[in-house]
Design an enzyme around this catalytic site. Structure first.
Site, PDB file in Angstrom:
ATOM      1  N   ASN A 115      39.617  47.179  45.400  1.00 34.39           N
ATOM      2  CA  ASN A 115      40.779  47.135  46.023  1.00 34.39           C
ATOM      3  C   ASN A 115      41.479  48.182  45.712  1.00 34.39           C
ATOM      4  O   ASN A 115      42.656  48.838  46.312  1.00 34.39           O
ATOM      5  CB  ASN A 115      41.634  45.856  45.507  1.00 34.39           C
ATOM      6  CG  ASN A 115      42.912  45.750  45.592  1.00 34.39           C
ATOM      7  OD1 ASN A 115      43.443  45.853  46.848  1.00 34.39           O
ATOM      8  ND2 ASN A 115      43.808  46.062  44.744  1.00 34.39           N
ATOM      9  N   ASP A 209      36.428  41.550  43.495  1.00 35.03           N
ATOM     10  CA  ASP A 209      37.623  41.432  42.786  1.00 35.03           C
ATOM     11  C   ASP A 209      38.918  41.694  43.495  1.00 35.03           C
ATOM     12  O   ASP A 209      38.929  42.393  44.672  1.00 35.03           O
ATOM     13  CB  ASP A 209      37.518  42.856  41.566  1.00 35.03           C
ATOM     14  CG  ASP A 209      38.827  42.666  40.827  1.00 35.03           C
ATOM     15  OD1 ASP A 209      38.981  41.695  39.692  1.00 35.03           O
ATOM     16  OD2 ASP A 209      39.523  43.663  40.747  1.00 35.03           O
ATOM     17  N   HIS A 213      44.307  40.751  47.504  1.00 37.33           N
ATOM     18  CA  HIS A 213      45.160  41.904  47.603  1.00 37.33           C
ATOM     19  C   HIS A 213      44.356  42.955  48.820  1.00 37.33           C
ATOM     20  O   HIS A 213      44.911  44.093  48.990  1.00 37.33           O
ATOM     21  CB  HIS A 213      45.202  42.652  46.204  1.00 37.33           C
ATOM     22  CG  HIS A 213      45.992  41.786  45.337  1.00 37.33           C
ATOM     23  ND1 HIS A 213      46.899  41.420  45.077  1.00 37.33           N
ATOM     24  CD2 HIS A 213      45.391  41.177  44.298  1.00 37.33           C
ATOM     25  CE1 HIS A 213      47.515  40.409  44.227  1.00 37.33           C
ATOM     26  NE2 HIS A 213      46.242  40.353  43.635  1.00 37.33           N
ATOM     27  N   GLU A 245      37.071  36.715  44.641  1.00 37.76           N
ATOM     28  CA  GLU A 245      38.263  36.420  43.751  1.00 37.76           C
ATOM     29  C   GLU A 245      39.606  36.245  44.468  1.00 37.76           C
ATOM     30  O   GLU A 245      40.161  37.155  44.815  1.00 37.76           O
ATOM     31  CB  GLU A 245      38.394  37.166  42.476  1.00 37.76           C
ATOM     32  CG  GLU A 245      39.230  36.633  41.673  1.00 37.76           C
ATOM     33  CD  GLU A 245      40.352  37.531  40.967  1.00 37.76           C
ATOM     34  OE1 GLU A 245      41.106  37.239  39.832  1.00 37.76           O
ATOM     35  OE2 GLU A 245      40.547  38.647  41.456  1.00 37.76           O
TER      36      GLU A 245
HETATM   37  C1  AAO Z   1      46.114  46.732  32.924  1.00 32.98           C
HETATM   38  C2  AAO Z   1      47.428  46.549  32.200  1.00 32.98           C
HETATM   39  C3  AAO Z   1      48.433  46.468  33.139  1.00 32.98           C
HETATM   40  C4  AAO Z   1      48.667  47.832  33.773  1.00 32.98           C
HETATM   41  C5  AAO Z   1      47.244  47.875  34.646  1.00 32.98           C
HETATM   42  C6  AAO Z   1      47.334  49.391  35.112  1.00 32.98           C
HETATM   43  O1  AAO Z   1      47.255  45.171  31.601  1.00 32.98           O
HETATM   44  O2  AAO Z   1      49.970  46.313  32.344  1.00 32.98           O
HETATM   45  O3  AAO Z   1      49.894  47.837  34.656  1.00 32.98           O
HETATM   46  O4  AAO Z   1      46.229  47.973  33.597  1.00 32.98           O
HETATM   47  O5  AAO Z   1      47.520  50.271  34.163  1.00 32.98           O
HETATM   48  C7  AAO Z   1      42.599  43.263  34.452  1.00 32.98           C
HETATM   49  C8  AAO Z   1      43.766  42.619  33.720  1.00 32.98           C
HETATM   50  C9  AAO Z   1      44.876  43.589  33.932  1.00 32.98           C
HETATM   51  C10 AAO Z   1      44.546  45.097  33.836  1.00 32.98           C
HETATM   52  C11 AAO Z   1      43.941  45.404  35.055  1.00 32.98           C
HETATM   53  C12 AAO Z   1      43.399  46.763  35.032  1.00 32.98           C
HETATM   54  O6  AAO Z   1      43.826  41.353  33.911  1.00 32.98           O
HETATM   55  O7  AAO Z   1      45.774  43.179  32.699  1.00 32.98           O
HETATM   56  O8  AAO Z   1      45.974  45.698  33.923  1.00 32.98           O
HETATM   57  O9  AAO Z   1      42.561  44.597  34.682  1.00 32.98           O
HETATM   58  O10 AAO Z   1      42.965  47.311  33.981  1.00 32.98           O
HETATM   59  C13 AAO Z   1      46.359  38.762  40.026  1.00 32.98           C
HETATM   60  C14 AAO Z   1      45.477  39.150  41.009  1.00 32.98           C
HETATM   61  C15 AAO Z   1      43.903  38.807  40.381  1.00 32.98           C
HETATM   62  C16 AAO Z   1      43.691  39.400  38.929  1.00 32.98           C
HETATM   63  C17 AAO Z   1      44.605  39.005  38.172  1.00 32.98           C
HETATM   64  C18 AAO Z   1      44.414  39.379  36.581  1.00 32.98           C
HETATM   65  O11 AAO Z   1      45.761  38.487  41.887  1.00 32.98           O
HETATM   66  O12 AAO Z   1      43.408  39.337  41.394  1.00 32.98           O
HETATM   67  O13 AAO Z   1      45.946  39.154  38.606  1.00 32.98           O
HETATM   68  N1  AAO Z   1      42.285  39.315  38.850  1.00 32.98           N
HETATM   69  C19 AAO Z   1      41.431  40.432  38.714  1.00 32.98           C
HETATM   70  C20 AAO Z   1      40.486  40.637  37.744  1.00 32.98           C
HETATM   71  C21 AAO Z   1      41.223  41.120  36.503  1.00 32.98           C
HETATM   72  C22 AAO Z   1      41.562  42.360  36.925  1.00 32.98           C
HETATM   73  C23 AAO Z   1      42.438  42.703  38.220  1.00 32.98           C
HETATM   74  C24 AAO Z   1      41.886  41.688  39.142  1.00 32.98           C
HETATM   75  C25 AAO Z   1      42.478  44.213  38.578  1.00 32.98           C
HETATM   76  O14 AAO Z   1      39.780  39.311  37.580  1.00 32.98           O
HETATM   77  O15 AAO Z   1      40.281  41.037  35.287  1.00 32.98           O
HETATM   78  O16 AAO Z   1      42.777  42.717  35.841  1.00 32.98           O
HETATM   79  O17 AAO Z   1      41.136  44.845  38.971  1.00 32.98           O
HETATM   80  C26 AAO Z   1      49.799  34.557  40.007  1.00 32.98           C
HETATM   81  C27 AAO Z   1      49.099  34.946  41.313  1.00 32.98           C
HETATM   82  C28 AAO Z   1      47.534  35.664  41.045  1.00 32.98           C
HETATM   83  C29 AAO Z   1      47.941  36.646  40.001  1.00 32.98           C
HETATM   84  C30 AAO Z   1      48.541  36.225  38.698  1.00 32.98           C
HETATM   85  C31 AAO Z   1      48.481  37.138  37.562  1.00 32.98           C
HETATM   86  O18 AAO Z   1      49.246  33.559  39.545  1.00 32.98           O
HETATM   87  O19 AAO Z   1      48.870  33.978  42.119  1.00 32.98           O
HETATM   88  O20 AAO Z   1      47.231  36.252  42.299  1.00 32.98           O
HETATM   89  O21 AAO Z   1      46.483  37.241  39.803  1.00 32.98           O
HETATM   90  O22 AAO Z   1      49.865  35.695  39.120  1.00 32.98           O
HETATM   91  O23 AAO Z   1      49.427  38.155  37.950  1.00 32.98           O
HETATM   92  C32 AAO Z   1      50.509  30.056  37.437  1.00 32.98           C
HETATM   93  C33 AAO Z   1      50.547  30.263  39.087  1.00 32.98           C
HETATM   94  C34 AAO Z   1      49.601  31.226  39.700  1.00 32.98           C
HETATM   95  C35 AAO Z   1      50.015  32.429  38.991  1.00 32.98           C
HETATM   96  C36 AAO Z   1      49.923  32.388  37.541  1.00 32.98           C
HETATM   97  C37 AAO Z   1      50.389  33.569  36.778  1.00 32.98           C
HETATM   98  O24 AAO Z   1      49.538  29.658  37.207  1.00 32.98           O
HETATM   99  O25 AAO Z   1      50.303  28.894  39.903  1.00 32.98           O
HETATM  100  O26 AAO Z   1      49.588  31.280  40.971  1.00 32.98           O
HETATM  101  O27 AAO Z   1      50.851  31.318  37.086  1.00 32.98           O
HETATM  102  O28 AAO Z   1      51.745  33.886  37.019  1.00 32.98           O
END
Ligand code: AAO
Length: 509
Positions: A115, A209, A213, A245
């Site tokens: 992505n 992943d 998005h 995902e």
């Molecule tokens: C890191 C730093 C950031 C920095 C970035 C860039 O932490 O501060 O800005 O680098 O410099 C992983 C880490 C991230 C990391 C990233 C890149 O988790 O912290 O950022 O690597 O190094 C969303 C996405 C989903 C994603 C998830 C983490 O939709 O695809 O965030 N997962 C995958 C991987 C994950 C990875 C990435 C994607 C990126 O598995 O390991 O990130 O490659 C809502 C939305 C979700 C959203 C969540 C979190 O969820 O629905 O889609 O997931 O928010 O933002 C309730 C709600 C639920 C909600 C949740 C949280 O439960 O019902 O819907 O609350 O609010």
């Protein structure tokens, strides 16, 4: 009409829902952050002999190297190129691991980060896992190569703020990660080239992943460019398994169902709800699990990938929240894993974690970034195996816990059998069989379970695979006698470490 038929036909051809595991191997283990060399060993010495079907590996693509904080696990979700040197090892080590795992019947699934590239604040230089130069400010990634033309800046240059706006979710930046323009033929081609290289190396499929998005139409195009699997290991014409995902707990603009046609999808409701039920939060009870699966509003079973926890929600990232069960709550975690693996719903992924210094402040872990056990230079440590077959050096190896490993075998033995002989006490004691091949009884109440039940099993004495193992005609755990009427008496104290019993055709003495 003709066009419609052609479209449906193409859709069916693309449907990559089969995990491509060997017959009667049903479960995948996510060896989170493991080195390729260790995964190869684990396939040979443990996963193959214990009935695992495949391994999800951490992203193998070249990633940024972050030093503040110190080598966080999430740096691997920030690609710099599609070169194959990563924190888990070199391209040669990756190739060797894929070959050795395939040789013993284990399929490899790659976590594909397509992505985006690194974060907008990733800087300029060679701080990347293969040492490739890049400049995040200019969106210049010469090792692919991608330039600023290949990103979605013409549509959006800011971060996603509103998940109910589908254009933001798919065109803006997820936590500031530079968002690739997957509508471009060139970008689609580069992504497909990367995935095809892995297919040629022998992988069986991909966890894709951040699919929420990406536009389903773009993914459809990319998946359509993928080759069939390597015929050294798979039948000619076998399509890669795809599981996407998409976090859909309801209430957002993007729905998991938009991705069903393209492959399987992660069912996060399963993870969140299973934790809630087993913790007995929100007045939930095990007896309500009688309609577990679609009956709980989950996606159709044949589309679902399920897990108790994943690498995100075990540390407060992603979704699922505080209810999610992890190795930190080992007693409840074992019950949850037993339930997931006994139940016919979905394709199951077992999580295998490492321990870190969790530091919760108001429910938020300050150390949620901490990477795997490492040497002083940031390289990942090997996984040592203790004489009792547990893992050392902070590697948890949930997949080696007897209760979980034996339930993976249970799932293989009962594969294809319907859920039957359901029983519950109206509260937190339940039991069910899988046809006449397996039976599980769980006591999550605060009182004893003493009951005679229809097991559906043939007459005989069975070894409980939770309290022990069958070895030859001996059983190191509890024995259960099933009468010629299929009935058996069960006693489970609520104070036992593992308050559940599981019997199956292969545990008959
Ligand atoms: C890191 C730093 C950031 C920095 C970035 C860039 O932490 O501060 O800005 O680098 O410099 C992983 C880490 C991230 C990391 C990233 C890149 O988790 O912290 O950022 O690597 O190094 C969303 C996405 C989903 C994603 C998830 C983490 O939709 O695809 O965030 N997962 C995958 C991987 C994950 C990875 C990435 C994607 C990126 O598995 O390991 O990130 O490659 C809502 C939305 C979700 C959203 C969540 C979190 O969820 O629905 O889609 O997931 O928010 O933002 C309730 C709600 C639920 C909600 C949740 C949280 O439960 O019902 O819907 O609350 O609010």
């Amino acid at each position: 009409m003709k066009l419609l038929i052609v479209a449906v036909f193409i859709g069916l051809c693309l449907a990559q829902h089969n995990p491509n595991t060997k017959p009667n191997r049903t479960s995948i283990v996510h060896l989170f952050e493991w080195r390729w060399a260790d995964i190869a060993e684990e396939c040979e010495r443990y996963l193959a002999p214990n009935g695992y079907g495949g391994v999800q590996i951490s992203p193998p693509s070249e990633s940024i190297v972050v030093t503040n904080p110190w080598h966080p696990w999430w740096q691997r979700y920030q690609p710099i190129s599609y070169n194959l040197c990563s924190r888990s090892g070199t391209e040669e080590e990756l190739k060797d691991m894929i070959t050795r795992c395939n040789k013993v019947g284990l399929s490899i699934y790659v976590d594909a980060v397509i992505n985006h590239m690194c974060g907008a604040s990733g800087g300029e230089g060679n701080h990347s896992s293969c040492g490739s130069y890049f400049n995040a400010n200019k969106e210049d990634f010469p090792s692919v190569p991608y330039s600023s033309w290949d990103f979605n800046d013409n549509k959006c240059r800011t971060d996603i703020e509103n998940y109910s706006d589908v254009f933001q979710v798919r065109d803006c930046r997820l936590v500031s990660l530079l968002d690739l323009a997957l509508e471009k033929d060139y970008v689609r081609g580069k992504v497909a080239e990367y995935m095809n290289k892995l297919i040629d190396m022998g992988v069986a499929g991909f966890r894709v992943d951040a699919c929420k998005h990406m536009w389903p139409g773009d993914l459809h195009n990319v998946y359509g460019r993928l080759k069939s699997l390597n015929t050294t290991w798979f039948l000619p014409g076998t399509k890669p398994f795809i599981y996407q995902e998409v976090i859909d707990l309801g209430g957002e603009s993007v729905k998991a169902s938009e991705y069903f046609e393209l492959g399987r999808v992660t069912e996060f409701k399963h993870s969140a709800k299973l934790g809630t039920v087993i913790r007995k939060w929100d007045k939930e009870k095990l007896s309500y699990l009688k309609s577990w699966g679609e009956g709980w509003g989950f996606m159709p079973s044949q589309k679902a990938m399920v897990f108790v926890d994943n690498h995100d929600n075990q540390r407060g990232h992603g979704a699922g929240g505080a209810s999610v069960l992890t190795f930190w709550d080992s007693r409840l975690y074992k019950i949850a894993s037993g339930l997931m693996l006994a139940h016919p719903y979905g394709v199951t992924i077992v999580m295998s974690s490492y321990r870190w210094d969790r530091h919760l402040v108001n429910g938020k872990d300050q150390n949620d970034w901490m990477g795997p056990p490492s040497n002083a230079n940031g390289s990942t440590k090997a996984v040592p195996i203790n004489p009792d077959s547990t893992c050392g050096d902070k590697w948890i190896c949930e997949h080696r816990w007897r209760q979980i490993r034996n339930m993976v075998i249970f799932r293989n033995v009962v594969n294809g059998q319907p859920l039957s002989n359901w029983w519950d006490n109206g509260n937190n004691q339940i039991a069910f069989s899988r046809g006449s091949k397996g039976f599980i009884v769980i006591n999550n109440d605060d009182c004893e379970l003493n009951v005679m039940l229809d097991t559906g099993l043939p007459v005989g004495t069975y070894c409980d695979v939770i309290s022990g193992d069958k070895s030859g005609d001996r059983c190191t755990g509890k024995r259960v006698s099933v009468g010629s009427d299929g009935r058996a008496t069960f006693h489970i104290s609520h104070t036992e470490e593992d308050p559940f019993i599981a019997l199956h055709a292969d545990s008959k003495l």
